[in-house]
Design a protein around this motif. Structure first.
Motif, PDB file in Angstrom:
ATOM      1  N   ILE A 296       0.875  -1.173   0.000  1.00 25.53           N
ATOM      2  CA  ILE A 296       0.000   0.000   0.000  1.00 25.53           C
ATOM      3  C   ILE A 296       0.909   1.218   0.000  1.00 25.53           C
ATOM      4  O   ILE A 296       1.969   1.215   0.632  1.00 25.53           O
ATOM      5  CB  ILE A 296      -0.929  -0.021   1.236  1.00 25.53           C
ATOM      6  CG1 ILE A 296      -1.825  -1.275   1.191  1.00 25.53           C
ATOM      7  CG2 ILE A 296      -1.784   1.240   1.309  1.00 25.53           C
ATOM      8  CD1 ILE A 296      -2.549  -1.571   2.490  1.00 25.53           C
ATOM      9  N   VAL A 334      -9.078   9.081  -1.199  1.00 20.75           N
ATOM     10  CA  VAL A 334      -8.456   8.738  -2.479  1.00 20.75           C
ATOM     11  C   VAL A 334      -8.030   7.277  -2.436  1.00 20.75           C
ATOM     12  O   VAL A 334      -7.920   6.683  -1.364  1.00 20.75           O
ATOM     13  CB  VAL A 334      -7.233   9.633  -2.784  1.00 20.75           C
ATOM     14  CG1 VAL A 334      -7.623  11.097  -2.788  1.00 20.75           C
ATOM     15  CG2 VAL A 334      -6.099   9.391  -1.783  1.00 20.75           C
ATOM     16  N   ASP A 335      -7.826   6.684  -3.591  1.00 24.76           N
ATOM     17  CA  ASP A 335      -7.272   5.333  -3.661  1.00 24.76           C
ATOM     18  C   ASP A 335      -5.757   5.455  -3.517  1.00 24.76           C
ATOM     19  O   ASP A 335      -5.061   5.818  -4.465  1.00 24.76           O
ATOM     20  CB  ASP A 335      -7.638   4.669  -4.984  1.00 24.76           C
ATOM     21  CG  ASP A 335      -7.037   3.274  -5.130  1.00 24.76           C
ATOM     22  OD1 ASP A 335      -6.381   2.797  -4.176  1.00 24.76           O
ATOM     23  OD2 ASP A 335      -7.201   2.669  -6.211  1.00 24.76           O
ATOM     24  N   ASN A 337      -3.525   3.444  -3.551  1.00 26.96           N
ATOM     25  CA  ASN A 337      -2.746   2.562  -4.421  1.00 26.96           C
ATOM     26  C   ASN A 337      -2.791   2.972  -5.894  1.00 26.96           C
ATOM     27  O   ASN A 337      -2.208   2.300  -6.737  1.00 26.96           O
ATOM     28  CB  ASN A 337      -3.252   1.117  -4.293  1.00 26.96           C
ATOM     29  CG  ASN A 337      -2.898   0.513  -2.948  1.00 26.96           C
ATOM     30  OD1 ASN A 337      -1.851   0.808  -2.395  1.00 26.96           O
ATOM     31  ND2 ASN A 337      -3.781  -0.309  -2.413  1.00 26.96           N
ATOM     32  N   ALA A 338      -3.507   4.061  -6.199  1.00 27.86           N
ATOM     33  CA  ALA A 338      -3.608   4.491  -7.589  1.00 27.86           C
ATOM     34  C   ALA A 338      -2.236   4.898  -8.122  1.00 27.86           C
ATOM     35  O   ALA A 338      -1.417   5.490  -7.403  1.00 27.86           O
ATOM     36  CB  ALA A 338      -4.585   5.657  -7.708  1.00 27.86           C
ATOM     37  N   TYR A 354      -7.410  14.284  -7.746  1.00 32.62           N
ATOM     38  CA  TYR A 354      -8.161  13.045  -7.566  1.00 32.62           C
ATOM     39  C   TYR A 354      -9.507  13.343  -6.899  1.00 32.62           C
ATOM     40  O   TYR A 354     -10.553  12.849  -7.340  1.00 32.62           O
ATOM     41  CB  TYR A 354      -7.353  12.051  -6.723  1.00 32.62           C
ATOM     42  CG  TYR A 354      -7.924  10.653  -6.715  1.00 32.62           C
ATOM     43  CD1 TYR A 354      -9.021  10.328  -5.928  1.00 32.62           C
ATOM     44  CD2 TYR A 354      -7.377   9.649  -7.500  1.00 32.62           C
ATOM     45  CE1 TYR A 354      -9.554   9.045  -5.919  1.00 32.62           C
ATOM     46  CE2 TYR A 354      -7.901   8.362  -7.506  1.00 32.62           C
ATOM     47  CZ  TYR A 354      -8.987   8.073  -6.712  1.00 32.62           C
ATOM     48  OH  TYR A 354      -9.509   6.813  -6.715  1.00 32.62           O
ATOM     49  N   GLN A 358     -13.336  13.049  -8.566  1.00 33.09           N
ATOM     50  CA  GLN A 358     -14.299  12.126  -7.951  1.00 33.09           C
ATOM     51  C   GLN A 358     -15.498  12.865  -7.359  1.00 33.09           C
ATOM     52  O   GLN A 358     -16.374  12.245  -6.734  1.00 33.09           O
ATOM     53  CB  GLN A 358     -13.621  11.293  -6.857  1.00 33.09           C
ATOM     54  CG  GLN A 358     -12.546  10.350  -7.365  1.00 33.09           C
ATOM     55  CD  GLN A 358     -13.098   9.274  -8.269  1.00 33.09           C
ATOM     56  OE1 GLN A 358     -14.130   8.666  -7.962  1.00 33.09           O
ATOM     57  NE2 GLN A 358     -12.437   9.032  -9.387  1.00 33.09           N
ATOM     58  N   SER A 376      -7.456   7.739   3.868  1.00 34.26           N
ATOM     59  CA  SER A 376      -7.351   6.858   2.703  1.00 34.26           C
ATOM     60  C   SER A 376      -6.504   5.630   3.015  1.00 34.26           C
ATOM     61  O   SER A 376      -6.825   4.511   2.583  1.00 34.26           O
ATOM     62  CB  SER A 376      -6.752   7.632   1.527  1.00 34.26           C
ATOM     63  OG  SER A 376      -7.554   8.754   1.198  1.00 34.26           O
ATOM     64  N   CYS A 380      -7.643   1.661   2.955  1.00 38.06           N
ATOM     65  CA  CYS A 380      -6.857   0.636   2.248  1.00 38.06           C
ATOM     66  C   CYS A 380      -6.493  -0.511   3.188  1.00 38.06           C
ATOM     67  O   CYS A 380      -6.524  -1.690   2.793  1.00 38.06           O
ATOM     68  CB  CYS A 380      -5.597   1.247   1.663  1.00 38.06           C
ATOM     69  SG  CYS A 380      -5.856   2.157   0.135  1.00 38.06           S
TER      70      CYS A 380
END
Length: 460
Positions: A296, A334-335, A337-338, A354, A358, A376, A380
């Motif tokens: 992550i 936010v993701d 891992n993006a 981001y 979104q 975030s 995760c």
């Protein structure tokens, strides 16, 4: 007589020399030397200044001599996947490229022309990440570097070579290359030849705890003493997991630093389609363990934001950013891992963009930025906990956070609230302790892994 053990622990942003000894049944740690590290940009490529890293290693060794504490043994751990290639005269063939460099773009497609992604995972148990060693080697093949290469050494193996003139390939770091057989724990030479790599590049795999020799004559002359070089788990995460103090079966770990590595310890690799689709990896650990974990993005995001703020004249410590985050009023996620967060020109802009894309509230203040990142990460972690339990069929009610991130109290609080699990923090110096633990066991001063972990548990 006191036996001192030296861990040279080098991360993506800094390195340090940690000297340790046993006293009244406890490990006593002392920081001897600290230095900065980071990828440098040269000719449009991100690389490591490997010569400067070795210079700093020598400086730290001299400091040990200066204070009269000569280590019985020493070992180096670093990050994974990056490596050095040497020619027939042991000269470096190409720069030590950093894993965030873009030269691997498209190399996954080249790999999958040779072996499908699912078959590669089934064979190695290693997750897909575009910076993996296998894709870097494909880039080297394309650029002609492999034509002149005669030896392949992961970064800590190369630094050990500079100390001893002995080449070695330590198991835990080599397991991240995506070129090892998880059953035999040896190079998969058939796979290596499928890719057109010269199998003679890849030497004998050695397990952590092996003594590879002593300082070369030139190093002895420079630092003023001789010393055994004992291989720790040279992958810093492997060393950190070595030092997870809890020995129960219901404990997950998070090795929290530039990356957050969340997972469990298993005695056998899990190379199923389900594990592949969840992007879990099976990396080598001590005594035949596998670290079944998920990468992550981790504190890299908050580190990058802090660096940008400092550059703009806003000086914040990590503790101050934690406090500001706790006070901020924003729910955006936010993701983590993006791919946009892997190496953005501006992490602040990446997070803002981001959220904007979104349709979420855009963070504006340092506290809001920090809160979005910490929230975030916690989300995760929750998803990774769910995945590891589903794949392994086990329930874990404790998360032991080790590494520098264990000191991020607000993140630990969010992790407990979000996952519904008990969070135990520490040790913060897990990587150095794991490095040292392997050396103590090699010297016979500690009987085994369980005894070492019990020693650490008494300090938590």
């Amino acid at each position: 007589m006191v036996n001192y053990y030296l861990a040279v622990d080098i991360g993506a942003s800094s390195g340090r020399h940690m000297l340790a000894h046993l006293e009244d049944g406890k490990v006593v740690l002392e920081e001897i030397h600290r230095f900065s590290n980071g990828m440098i940009e040269v000719d449009g490529h991100k690389r490591w200044d490997i010569e400067e890293l070795f210079r700093q290693i020598i400086i730290g060794l001299k400091k040990c001599k200066g204070i009269g504490k000569i280590p019985t043994s020493m070992g180096i751990d670093t990050w994974a996947v990056d490596y050095v290639l040497l020619d027939e005269n042991d000269n470096v063939v190409r720069p030590c490229f950093g894993y965030r460099d873009s030269r691997t773009a498209g190399m996954d497609e080249e790999v999958y022309k040779i072996i499908p992604e699912d078959k590669l995972y089934e064979r190695t148990g290693i997750q897909k990440a575009i910076f993996n060693t296998i894709y870097q080697l494909m880039a080297d093949k394309k650029d002609g570097y492999l034509d002149r290469a005669k030896s392949f050494l992961m970064v800590p193996d190369y630094l050990h070579y500079l100390l001893t003139s002995v080449k070695s390939n330590e198991y835990t770091n080599c397991s991240t290359t995506q070129l090892l057989n998880p059953d035999t724990k040896e190079w998969d030479y058939e796979l290596i030849e499928m890719f057109g790599f010269n199998k003679s590049l890849f030497g004998e795999i050695k397990q952590p705890g092996a003594c590879i020799g002593t300082f070369s004559d030139s190093v002895k002359a420079e630092v003023g003493f001789d010393c055994k070089v004992v291989l720790p788990p040279t992958h810093d995460t492997a060393s950190a997991v070595f030092a997870v103090p809890n020995t129960a079966d219901n404990v997950l770990y998070i090795s929290s630093g530039t990356w957050s590595l969340l997972g469990s310890e298993n005695m056998k690799a899990i190379c199923t389609k389900e594990a592949m689709e969840a992007n879990f990896t099976n990396e080598g650990g001590y005594e035949g363990h596998f670290r079944f974990l998920k990468n992550i993005m981790g504190l890299w995001m908050i580190q990058s934001v802090r660096n940008e703020l400092i550059a703009a004249g806003q000086e914040y410590s990590f503790a101050e950013l934690c406090n500001l985050a706790e006070q901020a009023d924003i729910d955006s996620i936010v993701d983590a891992n993006a791919e946009v967060f892997l190496a953005p020109a501006s992490m602040i802009d990446a997070v803002k963009d981001y959220c904007k894309n979104q349709g979420q509230k855009v963070p504006e203040t340092p506290g809001e930025l920090a809160k979005v990142i910490y929230q975030s990460l916690a989300v995760c972690y929750k998803m990774a906990c769910y995945e590891v339990e589903k794949i392994t069929g086990k329930y874990f009610n404790i998360i032991n956070v080790v590494g520098g991130g264990s000191k991020a109290g607000y993140l630990n609080k969010l992790t407990a609230e979000t996952t519904g699990k008990t969070v135990i923090a520490g040790p913060s110096e897990a990587t150095a302790l794991g490095n040292i633990g392997a050396q103590m066991m090699a010297a016979g001063e500690v009987a085994g892994l369980k005894e070492f972990r019990n020693i650490l548990m008494s300090d938590i």
